[in-house]
Design a protein around this motif. Structure first.
Motif, PDB file in Angstrom:
ATOM      1  N   UNK A 194      -0.572   9.170   6.075  1.00 40.13           N
ATOM      2  CA  UNK A 194      -1.785   9.711   5.464  1.00 40.13           C
ATOM      3  C   UNK A 194      -1.975   9.127   4.065  1.00 40.13           C
ATOM      4  N   UNK A 195      -3.220   9.267   3.581  1.00 37.69           N
ATOM      5  CA  UNK A 195      -3.577   8.907   2.202  1.00 37.69           C
ATOM      6  C   UNK A 195      -3.211   7.456   1.882  1.00 37.69           C
TER       7      UNK A 195
ATOM      8  N   UNK B 155       8.881   4.609  -1.288  1.00 36.28           N
ATOM      9  CA  UNK B 155       8.327   4.074  -2.531  1.00 36.28           C
ATOM     10  C   UNK B 155       9.067   4.553  -3.763  1.00 36.28           C
ATOM     11  N   UNK B 156       9.774   5.680  -3.678  1.00 35.38           N
ATOM     12  CA  UNK B 156      10.463   6.229  -4.833  1.00 35.38           C
ATOM     13  C   UNK B 156       9.564   7.031  -5.749  1.00 35.38           C
ATOM     14  N   UNK B 157       8.285   7.219  -5.388  1.00 34.67           N
ATOM     15  CA  UNK B 157       7.370   7.991  -6.237  1.00 34.67           C
ATOM     16  C   UNK B 157       7.801   9.448  -6.275  1.00 34.67           C
TER      17      UNK B 157
ATOM     18  N   UNK C   6       0.826  -1.194   0.000  1.00 32.28           N
ATOM     19  CA  UNK C   6       0.000   0.000   0.000  1.00 32.28           C
ATOM     20  C   UNK C   6       0.866   1.253   0.000  1.00 32.28           C
ATOM     21  N   UNK C   7       0.488   2.209  -0.840  1.00 35.20           N
ATOM     22  CA  UNK C   7       1.203   3.472  -0.910  1.00 35.20           C
ATOM     23  C   UNK C   7       0.565   4.472   0.044  1.00 35.20           C
ATOM     24  N   UNK C   8       1.419   5.297   0.652  1.00 36.39           N
ATOM     25  CA  UNK C   8       0.947   6.288   1.610  1.00 36.39           C
ATOM     26  C   UNK C   8       1.895   7.474   1.582  1.00 36.39           C
TER      27      UNK C   8
END
Length: 320
Positions: free
Chosen positions: A208-209, A225-227, A193-195
């Motif tokens: 968050x998110x 995540x590297x995003x 899951x990304x947050x």
């Protein structure tokens, strides 16, 4: 005025002192005579008089014991003071050894941490914070002369600490993850899951998110995540925990209480595309020229004719 009589005390005292002196000298000479007869006489005198003088020797014995005890106490006191000094020195050496052991453990942890092999690093010592607009930041003793670039990630021996925000010639500022201005995209493992990790000036930043909050459990591993290219992906950040208000927070892997050495990761920007047209090669493998039209193919014809216009009336129907 009464007339004093003759003084007999002084002559008698002098006579007694002279006789005692003569007796002692004679006893000394007699004791020094080396003769069997004199030796037998000395032995007889000792056997006759010495045992009866035990009561007289008791004070002398006690006094000698007291003197020996006092001397022993003095020696023990000096030894105690010496041991105290040695103990103070050993305590100082122990403190220095503990500090060296901690520094060595942190440096070993930095050497053993597993990150992307393509990422090299620069190690720096944490200095005291001189104060800035950020409420959670520290200073490093490495700067522009060491190749530090604004935005690079920083880690301690195990986990992510923050990012470089402000580079001087010899120093640089690190904004910690606990700062309210910190926003880091993360990934929760093993659910993936990304947050967004948001600092709120506390020891437990907020997650968050989250895409699917039900898939995140306390104790899950959180990595970058590297995003967005903010940080390299796969850097350990911490573990997810659930606070008393029900929100998911992060227990950081970095030891914020003992930030002495930090590792600045050299992250290189992603390659940019110079020619976007080369991403769509032609169907026949030939290069696309600048004079050839580009776009969707021309629609096929029906039985050799063109596709009729939907606005034209069908055949056999006359128009108005």
């Amino acid at each position: 005025m009464a007339r004093r009589g003759p003084d007999y005390t002084t002559p008698v005292r002098r006579v007694l002192i002279a006789l005692l002196t003569l007796v002692l000298i004679g006893l000394f000479l007699f004791w020094r005579i080396d003769s069997p007869r004199a030796e037998r006489a000395r032995t007889a005198l000792i056997d006759r008089f010495v045992p009866s003088f035990e009561w007289a020797l008791v004070p002398v014995t006690k006094a000698s014991q007291m003197i020996a005890g006092f001397q022993s106490y003095a020696r023990i006191y000096e030894q105690n003071q010496e041991l105290r000094r040695e103990l103070q020195k050993m305590s100082a050496w122990k403190e220095a050894a503990v500090q060296l052991e901690q520094e060595n453990a942190k440096l070993l942890a930095q050497n053993n941490v597993r990150i992307d092999p393509a990422l090299t690093s620069v190690s720096g010592v944490v200095l005291t914070d001189s104060g800035s607009a950020f409420r959670q930041s520290v200073l490093l003793n490495v700067g522009r002369r060491d190749g530090i670039v604004d935005g690079w990630a920083t880690m301690d021996g195990l986990g992510l600490v923050g990012r470089i925000s402000g580079v001087g010639e010899r120093t640089s500022r690190v904004v910690l993850m606990t700062d309210p201005t910190s926003r880091i995209p993360v990934s929760v493992q093993p659910s993936g899951q990304h947050a967004l990790l948001t600092g709120d000036n506390t020891a437990l930043p907020v997650l968050d998110f989250i895409e699917t909050p039900d898939d995140v459990r306390p104790g899950d591993r959180v990595v970058t995540s590297g995003d967005g290219g903010v940080f390299p992906g796969g850097l350990l950040v911490g573990q997810a925990v659930q606070s008393s208000d029900g929100r998911m927070r992060l227990r950081m892997a970095a030891d914020y209480g003992r930030l002495e050495f930090l590792r600045v990761l050299r992250s290189h920007p992603a390659e940019t595309l110079a020619e976007q047209g080369t991403l769509i090669p032609p169907s026949d493998g030939a290069p696309i020229g600048n004079d050839e039209p580009q776009g969707p193919p021309i629609p096929p014809t029906i039985a050799g004719g063109a596709i009729p216009d939907p606005s034209d009336p069908p055949e056999g129907v006359a128009g108005d």
